[in-house]
Design an enzyme around this catalytic site. Structure first.
Site, mmCIF file in Angstrom:
data_model
loop_
_atom_site.group_PDB
_atom_site.id
_atom_site.type_symbol
_atom_site.label_atom_id
_atom_site.label_comp_id
_atom_site.label_asym_id
_atom_site.label_seq_id
_atom_site.Cartn_x
_atom_site.Cartn_y
_atom_site.Cartn_z
ATOM 1 N N ASP A 1 1.258 4.160 -2.154
ATOM 2 C CA ASP A 1 0.598 3.437 -1.059
ATOM 3 C C ASP A 1 1.531 3.434 0.146
ATOM 4 O O ASP A 1 2.735 3.705 0.014
ATOM 5 C CB ASP A 1 0.281 1.980 -1.467
ATOM 6 N N SER A 2 0.970 3.108 1.293
ATOM 7 C CA SER A 2 1.789 3.008 2.501
ATOM 8 C C SER A 2 2.815 1.877 2.385
ATOM 9 O O SER A 2 3.795 1.868 3.111
ATOM 10 C CB SER A 2 0.893 2.739 3.705
ATOM 11 N N TYR B 1 -0.405 2.507 7.811
ATOM 12 C CA TYR B 1 -1.034 3.811 8.072
ATOM 13 C C TYR B 1 -2.334 3.645 8.857
ATOM 14 O O TYR B 1 -2.801 4.582 9.490
ATOM 15 C CB TYR B 1 -1.374 4.500 6.747
ATOM 16 N N GLY B 2 -2.915 2.460 8.754
ATOM 17 C CA GLY B 2 -4.278 2.256 9.241
ATOM 18 C C GLY B 2 -4.460 2.411 10.734
ATOM 19 O O GLY B 2 -5.581 2.486 11.223
ATOM 20 N N CYS C 1 -4.320 3.955 -1.906
ATOM 21 C CA CYS C 1 -4.374 3.660 -0.475
ATOM 22 C C CYS C 1 -5.671 4.255 0.059
ATOM 23 O O CYS C 1 -5.866 5.477 -0.004
ATOM 24 C CB CYS C 1 -3.170 4.312 0.195
ATOM 25 N N THR D 1 -6.665 4.339 3.121
ATOM 26 C CA THR D 1 -6.463 5.060 4.374
ATOM 27 C C THR D 1 -6.074 6.507 4.084
ATOM 28 O O THR D 1 -6.634 7.444 4.665
ATOM 29 C CB THR D 1 -5.393 4.343 5.219
ATOM 30 N N GLU E 1 2.453 -7.177 5.079
ATOM 31 C CA GLU E 1 3.764 -6.510 4.919
ATOM 32 C C GLU E 1 4.899 -7.395 5.433
ATOM 33 O O GLU E 1 6.000 -7.362 4.904
ATOM 34 C CB GLU E 1 3.777 -5.161 5.651
ATOM 35 N N CYS F 1 -9.294 -1.776 1.215
ATOM 36 C CA CYS F 1 -7.870 -1.535 1.492
ATOM 37 C C CYS F 1 -7.130 -2.206 0.353
ATOM 38 O O CYS F 1 -7.431 -3.366 0.011
ATOM 39 C CB CYS F 1 -7.476 -2.162 2.829
ATOM 40 N N THR F 2 -6.167 -1.502 -0.237
ATOM 41 C CA THR F 2 -5.532 -2.051 -1.439
ATOM 42 C C THR F 2 -4.623 -3.248 -1.136
ATOM 43 O O THR F 2 -4.184 -3.933 -2.056
ATOM 44 C CB THR F 2 -4.746 -0.959 -2.192
ATOM 45 N N HIS F 3 -4.347 -3.493 0.146
ATOM 46 C CA HIS F 3 -3.622 -4.719 0.485
ATOM 47 C C HIS F 3 -4.523 -5.960 0.365
ATOM 48 O O HIS F 3 -4.028 -7.061 0.154
ATOM 49 C CB HIS F 3 -3.104 -4.671 1.929
HETATM 50 N N1 DGL Z 1 -3.213 -0.220 1.564
HETATM 51 C C1 DGL Z 1 -3.694 0.817 2.361
HETATM 52 C C2 DGL Z 1 -5.174 1.044 2.239
HETATM 53 O O1 DGL Z 1 -5.690 0.860 1.148
HETATM 54 C C3 DGL Z 1 -3.094 1.133 3.663
HETATM 55 C C4 DGL Z 1 -2.958 0.108 4.668
HETATM 56 C C5 DGL Z 1 -2.181 0.555 5.863
HETATM 57 O O2 DGL Z 1 -1.065 1.062 5.703
HETATM 58 O O3 DGL Z 1 -2.677 0.378 6.977
HETATM 59 O O4 DGL Z 1 -5.829 1.413 3.171
#
Ligand code: DGL
Length: 270
Positions: free
Chosen positions: A7-8, A39-40, A70, A72, A162, A194-196
């Site tokens: 993941d990012s 990354y988004g 991730c 993204t 983050e 989004c996995t966050h």
């Molecule tokens: N956790 C990531 C996702 O599922 C990336 C979030 C990011 O880095 O912006 O999209």
């Protein structure tokens, strides 16, 4: 027998927890690219370059199969990677398809034409890059017809997570849910794309209300991975140890991960 999870940053830990629980005898190497998160807000070429670099690092760690935990990267880079970059003895899989299969109540590998499904109004919460890729709508259109998807780009939420600023993350979740509800007042289902976001799942649920069914990816991806490894046992790579890699500051990232998962997590430099 190691599988890579990428993941990012910290979000993929939500997926890692679920796959570890589902496959307790498999070793997992996690790589969070915290030095380049989020990354988004990056463009597709940038996400592609960073994701390829991270996946190569996991291949070097003995993981022939890498899960992009991730959305993204799955939305902006995976198709291009699979079409022109991944060698035949390696695999890279994303987190979108299991979610869509669950939403459309399909069995794994059901390739029949798209059909009507029970859920008609779906709210998608994701990063700006995932939303603008329209990858979710594209994958959904292969399987379902007549589903109205309203997507909300949730700027700022990943940065706040983050940074460990959960008060800001909660305020942003509330305002993104409100913004979506102005356009789709009564969603039947919501996708945390989004996995966050599972780290803020209660906040999403509270803002959405009890009548909205919330889909999040971790358990769906774990089930899908278990099924995949049963069918492709050779894809468990030669690595034998589980560990956590970061491109960021290992101490800082370890502290944040420990705070989120409420158990000691130790990252080392990638
Ligand atoms: N956790 C990531 C996702 O599922 C990336 C979030 C990011 O880095 O912006 O999209």
């Amino acid at each position: 027998m190691a599988v890579g999870v990428f993941d990012s940053g910290l979000g993929g830990l939500t997926v890692l927890e679920a796959v570890r629980k589902r496959l307790p005898d498999t070793a997992f190497v996690y790589l969070g690219d915290s030095a380049h998160a989020p990354y988004g807000v990056r463009d597709a070429d940038d996400v592609y370059d960073l994701t390829c670099k991270a996946v190569e690092r996991l291949w070097d760690a003995g993981c022939d199969l890498v899960i992009l935990a991730c959305n993204t990267a799955s939305a902006a880079a995976l198709r291009r990677m699979q079409e022109s970059w991944v060698p035949s003895d390696k695999r890279v899989l994303g987190v979108f398809v299991p979610l869509i299969e669950a939403l459309t109540e399909r069995q794994w590998g059901d390739n029949s034409p798209p059909r009507e499904v029970a859920v008609k109004h779906v709210a998608l919460f994701a990063t700006p890059a995932t939303v603008s890729s329209r990858a979710f709508q594209r994958e959904l259109a292969f399987r379902a017809i007549g589903v109205d998807v309203e997507a909300q780009p949730c700027g700022g939420v990943v940065d706040a997570i983050e940074d460990g600023d959960l008060i800001l993350a909660e305020a942003l979740v509330n305002s993104h849910v409100e913004a979506l509800k102005r356009r789709m007042p009564k969603p039947e289902a919501a996708i945390l794309g989004c996995t966050h976001y599972p780290l803020m799942e209660n906040e999403f649920r509270n803002a959405l209300g009890p009548q909205v069914k919330v889909f999040s990816q971790a358990d769906l991806v774990a089930e899908s991975l278990a099924d995949y490894l049963e069918r492709h046992p050779k894809m468990k790579g030669p690595g034998t140890e589980s560990y956590y890699l970061t491109t960021g500051d290992p101490k800082r990232v370890s502290d944040k991960a420990t705070q989120f998962l409420r158990r000691k997590i130790e990252f080392i430099a990638a």
